[in-house]
Design a protein around this motif. Structure first.
Motif, PDB file in Angstrom:
ATOM      1  N   VAL A 170       0.833  -1.203   0.000  1.00 34.11           N
ATOM      2  CA  VAL A 170       0.000   0.000   0.000  1.00 34.11           C
ATOM      3  C   VAL A 170       0.869   1.255   0.000  1.00 34.11           C
ATOM      4  O   VAL A 170       0.628   2.193  -0.768  1.00 34.11           O
ATOM      5  CB  VAL A 170      -0.965   0.009   1.211  1.00 34.11           C
ATOM      6  N   VAL A 171       1.895   1.266   0.831  1.00 37.30           N
ATOM      7  CA  VAL A 171       2.783   2.430   0.901  1.00 37.30           C
ATOM      8  C   VAL A 171       3.550   2.586  -0.415  1.00 37.30           C
ATOM      9  O   VAL A 171       3.686   3.694  -0.932  1.00 37.30           O
ATOM     10  CB  VAL A 171       3.758   2.311   2.096  1.00 37.30           C
ATOM     11  N   ALA A 172       4.022   1.484  -0.966  1.00 37.37           N
ATOM     12  CA  ALA A 172       4.733   1.534  -2.247  1.00 37.37           C
ATOM     13  C   ALA A 172       3.826   2.100  -3.328  1.00 37.37           C
ATOM     14  O   ALA A 172       4.252   2.941  -4.130  1.00 37.37           O
ATOM     15  CB  ALA A 172       5.229   0.148  -2.631  1.00 37.37           C
ATOM     16  N   ASP A 173       2.577   1.675  -3.354  1.00 37.31           N
ATOM     17  CA  ASP A 173       1.628   2.177  -4.343  1.00 37.31           C
ATOM     18  C   ASP A 173       1.404   3.680  -4.175  1.00 37.31           C
ATOM     19  O   ASP A 173       1.321   4.415  -5.160  1.00 37.31           O
ATOM     20  CB  ASP A 173       0.306   1.410  -4.238  1.00 37.31           C
ATOM     21  N   GLN A 174       1.339   4.147  -2.937  1.00 38.65           N
ATOM     22  CA  GLN A 174       1.176   5.586  -2.690  1.00 38.65           C
ATOM     23  C   GLN A 174       2.387   6.372  -3.187  1.00 38.65           C
ATOM     24  O   GLN A 174       2.239   7.443  -3.769  1.00 38.65           O
ATOM     25  CB  GLN A 174       0.938   5.843  -1.202  1.00 38.65           C
ATOM     26  N   PHE A 175       3.580   5.841  -2.964  1.00 40.67           N
ATOM     27  CA  PHE A 175       4.782   6.500  -3.461  1.00 40.67           C
ATOM     28  C   PHE A 175       4.782   6.529  -4.981  1.00 40.67           C
ATOM     29  O   PHE A 175       5.121   7.547  -5.589  1.00 40.67           O
ATOM     30  CB  PHE A 175       6.049   5.805  -2.958  1.00 40.67           C
ATOM     31  N   ILE A 176       4.409   5.440  -5.615  1.00 36.01           N
ATOM     32  CA  ILE A 176       4.355   5.394  -7.076  1.00 36.01           C
ATOM     33  C   ILE A 176       3.422   6.486  -7.587  1.00 36.01           C
ATOM     34  O   ILE A 176       3.782   7.259  -8.481  1.00 36.01           O
ATOM     35  CB  ILE A 176       3.876   4.018  -7.572  1.00 36.01           C
ATOM     36  N   LYS A 177       2.222   6.565  -7.036  1.00 36.05           N
ATOM     37  CA  LYS A 177       1.254   7.576  -7.475  1.00 36.05           C
ATOM     38  C   LYS A 177       1.787   8.986  -7.250  1.00 36.05           C
ATOM     39  O   LYS A 177       1.618   9.857  -8.100  1.00 36.05           O
ATOM     40  CB  LYS A 177      -0.077   7.370  -6.757  1.00 36.05           C
ATOM     41  N   SER A 178       2.440   9.208  -6.131  1.00 41.00           N
ATOM     42  CA  SER A 178       3.011  10.519  -5.835  1.00 41.00           C
ATOM     43  C   SER A 178       4.105  10.871  -6.837  1.00 41.00           C
ATOM     44  O   SER A 178       4.125  11.975  -7.384  1.00 41.00           O
ATOM     45  CB  SER A 178       3.573  10.516  -4.414  1.00 41.00           C
ATOM     46  N   PHE A 179       5.014   9.933  -7.093  1.00 37.38           N
ATOM     47  CA  PHE A 179       6.107  10.193  -8.013  1.00 37.38           C
ATOM     48  C   PHE A 179       5.591  10.352  -9.444  1.00 37.38           C
ATOM     49  O   PHE A 179       6.085  11.189 -10.199  1.00 37.38           O
ATOM     50  CB  PHE A 179       7.164   9.100  -7.939  1.00 37.38           C
ATOM     51  N   LEU A 180       4.597   9.570  -9.833  1.00 40.06           N
ATOM     52  CA  LEU A 180       3.998   9.711 -11.167  1.00 40.06           C
ATOM     53  C   LEU A 180       3.350  11.081 -11.311  1.00 40.06           C
ATOM     54  O   LEU A 180       3.461  11.724 -12.355  1.00 40.06           O
ATOM     55  CB  LEU A 180       2.972   8.612 -11.431  1.00 40.06           C
ATOM     56  N   SER A 181       2.672  11.524 -10.271  1.00 40.43           N
ATOM     57  CA  SER A 181       2.030  12.832 -10.300  1.00 40.43           C
ATOM     58  C   SER A 181       3.078  13.934 -10.433  1.00 40.43           C
ATOM     59  O   SER A 181       2.895  14.889 -11.177  1.00 40.43           O
ATOM     60  CB  SER A 181       1.177  12.997  -9.047  1.00 40.43           C
TER      61      SER A 181
END
Length: 68
Positions: free
Chosen positions: A48-59
């Motif tokens: 879940v945390v990894a997915d949040q980081f991915i979304k943040s970095f993609l944004s």
């Protein structure tokens, strides 16, 4: 200079910097990260945390690409 980093996956020793690097290379999901990083393969609590980081970095990447 000191770089502060955060461990996202303790089991695999994966940090936010590792994830950011992989997003820069095209990773868009935890499954993409798992192709090159040992993340989410042991206990799975980091997904879940990894997915949040991915979304943040993609944004961040998208915001930069649209800047004029």
């Amino acid at each position: 200079l000191w770089r502060i980093f955060m461990y996202v996956c303790l089991c695999g020793g994966v940090t936010d910097s590792h994830i950011k690097d992989q997003v820069a290379l095209g990773a868009e999901s935890v499954a993409d990260l798992q192709k090159t990083l040992p993340i989410g393969l042991c206990c799975g609590t980091c997904d879940v945390v990894a997915d949040q980081f991915i979304k943040s970095f993609l944004s961040d990447v998208k915001d930069i690409s649209y800047a004029a």
